[in-house]
Design an enzyme around this catalytic site. Structure first.
Site, PDB file in Angstrom:
ATOM      1  N   TYR A   1      22.548 -21.024 -48.588  1.00  0.00           N
ATOM      2  CA  TYR A   1      22.059 -19.682 -48.257  1.00  0.00           C
ATOM      3  C   TYR A   1      22.953 -19.026 -47.191  1.00  0.00           C
ATOM      4  O   TYR A   1      23.126 -17.819 -47.163  1.00  0.00           O
ATOM      5  CB  TYR A   1      20.591 -19.742 -47.831  1.00  0.00           C
ATOM      6  CG  TYR A   1      19.816 -18.503 -48.213  1.00  0.00           C
ATOM      7  CD1 TYR A   1      19.462 -18.241 -49.534  1.00  0.00           C
ATOM      8  CD2 TYR A   1      19.440 -17.579 -47.239  1.00  0.00           C
ATOM      9  CE1 TYR A   1      18.762 -17.093 -49.872  1.00  0.00           C
ATOM     10  CE2 TYR A   1      18.733 -16.433 -47.576  1.00  0.00           C
ATOM     11  CZ  TYR A   1      18.394 -16.200 -48.893  1.00  0.00           C
ATOM     12  OH  TYR A   1      17.702 -15.056 -49.214  1.00  0.00           O
TER      13      TYR A   1
ATOM     14  N   LYS B   1      18.837 -12.660 -42.783  1.00  0.00           N
ATOM     15  CA  LYS B   1      17.369 -12.613 -42.853  1.00  0.00           C
ATOM     16  C   LYS B   1      16.754 -12.824 -41.462  1.00  0.00           C
ATOM     17  O   LYS B   1      15.712 -12.236 -41.151  1.00  0.00           O
ATOM     18  CB  LYS B   1      16.845 -13.661 -43.843  1.00  0.00           C
ATOM     19  CG  LYS B   1      17.175 -13.370 -45.312  1.00  0.00           C
ATOM     20  CD  LYS B   1      16.656 -12.034 -45.787  1.00  0.00           C
ATOM     21  CE  LYS B   1      16.734 -11.863 -47.294  1.00  0.00           C
ATOM     22  NZ  LYS B   1      16.480 -10.463 -47.706  1.00  0.00           N
TER      23      LYS B   1
HETATM   24  N1  LIG Z   1      14.372 -13.592 -55.592  1.00  0.00           N
HETATM   25  C1  LIG Z   1      14.052 -14.395 -54.601  1.00  0.00           C
HETATM   26  O1  LIG Z   1      13.936 -15.616 -54.769  1.00  0.00           O
HETATM   27  C2  LIG Z   1      13.797 -13.827 -53.234  1.00  0.00           C
HETATM   28  C3  LIG Z   1      13.091 -14.613 -52.287  1.00  0.00           C
HETATM   29  C4  LIG Z   1      12.877 -14.081 -51.024  1.00  0.00           C
HETATM   30  C5  LIG Z   1      13.353 -12.819 -50.698  1.00  0.00           C
HETATM   31  N2  LIG Z   1      14.037 -12.087 -51.635  1.00  0.00           N
HETATM   32  C6  LIG Z   1      14.521 -10.758 -51.245  1.00  0.00           C
HETATM   33  O2  LIG Z   1      13.952  -9.771 -52.079  1.00  0.00           O
HETATM   34  C7  LIG Z   1      14.788  -8.601 -52.026  1.00  0.00           C
HETATM   35  C8  LIG Z   1      15.003  -8.099 -53.444  1.00  0.00           C
HETATM   36  O3  LIG Z   1      15.784  -9.000 -54.188  1.00  0.00           O
HETATM   37  P1  LIG Z   1      15.409  -9.460 -55.676  1.00  0.00           P
HETATM   38  O4  LIG Z   1      15.341 -10.943 -55.652  1.00  0.00           O
HETATM   39  O5  LIG Z   1      14.279  -8.676 -56.202  1.00  0.00           O
HETATM   40  O6  LIG Z   1      16.748  -9.130 -56.472  1.00  0.00           O
HETATM   41  P2  LIG Z   1      17.299  -7.794 -57.188  1.00  0.00           P
HETATM   42  O7  LIG Z   1      18.710  -8.115 -57.543  1.00  0.00           O
HETATM   43  O8  LIG Z   1      16.401  -7.384 -58.271  1.00  0.00           O
HETATM   44  O9  LIG Z   1      17.247  -6.706 -56.031  1.00  0.00           O
HETATM   45  C9  LIG Z   1      18.249  -6.568 -55.047  1.00  0.00           C
HETATM   46  C10 LIG Z   1      18.471  -5.073 -54.890  1.00  0.00           C
HETATM   47  O10 LIG Z   1      19.390  -4.817 -53.818  1.00  0.00           O
HETATM   48  C11 LIG Z   1      20.133  -3.669 -54.210  1.00  0.00           C
HETATM   49  N3  LIG Z   1      21.327  -3.508 -53.388  1.00  0.00           N
HETATM   50  C12 LIG Z   1      22.320  -4.428 -53.129  1.00  0.00           C
HETATM   51  N4  LIG Z   1      23.264  -3.858 -52.351  1.00  0.00           N
HETATM   52  C13 LIG Z   1      22.860  -2.580 -52.096  1.00  0.00           C
HETATM   53  C14 LIG Z   1      23.379  -1.498 -51.346  1.00  0.00           C
HETATM   54  N5  LIG Z   1      24.564  -1.591 -50.694  1.00  0.00           N
HETATM   55  N6  LIG Z   1      22.700  -0.328 -51.305  1.00  0.00           N
HETATM   56  C15 LIG Z   1      21.515  -0.189 -51.968  1.00  0.00           C
HETATM   57  N7  LIG Z   1      20.973  -1.188 -52.689  1.00  0.00           N
HETATM   58  C16 LIG Z   1      21.638  -2.364 -52.757  1.00  0.00           C
HETATM   59  C17 LIG Z   1      20.435  -3.934 -55.686  1.00  0.00           C
HETATM   60  O11 LIG Z   1      20.868  -2.754 -56.337  1.00  0.00           O
HETATM   61  C18 LIG Z   1      19.067  -4.431 -56.151  1.00  0.00           C
HETATM   62  O12 LIG Z   1      18.276  -3.345 -56.573  1.00  0.00           O
HETATM   63  C19 LIG Z   1      16.061  -9.033 -51.302  1.00  0.00           C
HETATM   64  O13 LIG Z   1      15.970  -8.653 -49.939  1.00  0.00           O
HETATM   65  C20 LIG Z   1      16.006 -10.546 -51.415  1.00  0.00           C
HETATM   66  O14 LIG Z   1      16.742 -11.207 -50.410  1.00  0.00           O
HETATM   67  C21 LIG Z   1      14.245 -12.566 -52.889  1.00  0.00           C
END
Ligand SMILES: NC(=O)c1ccc[n+]([C@@H]2O[C@H](COP(=O)([O-])OP(=O)(O)OC[C@H]3O[C@@H](n4cnc5c(N)ncnc54)[C@H](O)[C@@H]3O)[C@@H](O)[C@H]2O)c1
Length: 257
Positions: A156, A163
């Site tokens: 990570y 984070k």
């Molecule tokens: N999927 C998991 O296991 C998980 C677990 C905990 C936290 N998260 C967090 O959830 C959040 C959403 O991620 P997700 O897993 O739904 O994936 P996802 O890929 O669907 O979403 C990530 C989003 O970030 C956007 N993004 C990236 N760079 C950008 C920028 N410069 N400007 C604007 N938008 C930008 C992408 O376009 C996308 O819409 C993130 O913060 C991720 O770290 C995810």
């Protein structure tokens, strides 16, 4: 009548139907909330986002790269023109260059460190600043984080550092936005879910397996679990909850062994 009837939300971070932001959208819309959206200003991304949200007839779909201050300002002035004000802002955005998940942490370059922290942590500060004049009293700013901010998780790396910065920003923003306008700022710390962002993390499959083997509930989570938690945190039932990191991880975070 839905509990969010007459309320408005700006959702930042839907990419496709697997996105956690989409699960949150579905939960808010089911309760009557009107939702506007931002998308990364790239043709391929815009197409995906528009396809995902097409059934909603949203009145607000705006480009926004969170590294671009002018675009961020534009988003919130468009939101004000469209809805008058907002009750909810969802920040569901993170990015770190792919190699940071593959190389040892101590090899992270200055440029990659800056990119990860800028997109994944500073963006919440910038969003809060622009959202403050547009959000209503007792409005809610909600972000998404992961437990690697607190404990070492393989691969990570710099995203864990981002984070940690994001969660600390939640506390500082909660104090300032709370004092200014009783706006609440919280984070959901989600267990691993297979999304586009997760696909970039080396060994993501073992993060899911570990959550199943080690968590008290012996399972990982579904995007709907995040949607339900977000709905609660953005509802009037949570009007005195702010500055918190709320775990939706089948209890994985409490385990010491
Ligand atoms: N999927 C998991 O296991 C998980 C677990 C905990 C936290 N998260 C967090 O959830 C959040 C959403 O991620 P997700 O897993 O739904 O994936 P996802 O890929 O669907 O979403 C990530 C989003 O970030 C956007 N993004 C990236 N760079 C950008 C920028 N410069 N400007 C604007 N938008 C930008 C992408 O376009 C996308 O819409 C993130 O913060 C991720 O770290 C995810």
């Amino acid at each position: 009548m839905g509990q969010l009837e007459g309320k408005t939300a700006l959702i930042m971070g839907v990419l496709n139907e697997h996105s956690l932001a989409w699960a949150i959208t579905e939960a808010l819309v089911a309760e009557g909330c009107a939702c506007g959206f931002t998308y990364m200003p790239e043709e391929r991304m815009e197409r995906r986002v528009r396809k995902t949200i097409e059934g909603l007839n949203s009145r607000l779909i705006v480009p926004c790269d969170v590294q671009n201050d002018a675009q961020l300002q534009q988003v919130f002035s468009r939101a004000q023109e469209t809805y008058g004000s907002l009750d909810i802002v969802i920040h569901s955005i993170a990015f770190a260059p792919r190699q940071t998940f593959e190389e040892p942490f101590h090899k992270t370059s200055r440029a990659d460190f800056q990119t990860a922290l800028d997109v994944s942590a500073y963006s919440l500060v910038a969003v809060a600043r622009e959202a403050l004049p547009v959000l209503n009293e007792y409005g809610s700013l909600l972000t998404l984080t992961y437990g690697a901010s607190q404990r070492w998780i393989p691969n990570y790396n710099v995203m864990a550092v981002a984070k940690a910065a994001l969660e600390c920003s939640v506390r500082y923003l909660a104090v300032e936005l709370g004092e200014a306008k009783k706006i609440r700022v919280n984070a959901i710390s989600a267990g691993p879910v297979k999304t586009m962002a997760a696909a970039g993390i080396k060994g993501f499959g073992s993060m899911v397996e570990r959550n199943v083997v080690k968590s008290p509930l012996h399972e990982t989570i579904e995007p709907e679990d995040v949607g339900a938690a977000a709905l609660f945190l953005c509802s009037s039932g949570a009007k005195r909850i702010t500055g918190q990191v709320y775990y939706v991880d089948s209890g994985y975070s409490v385990m010491g062994w």
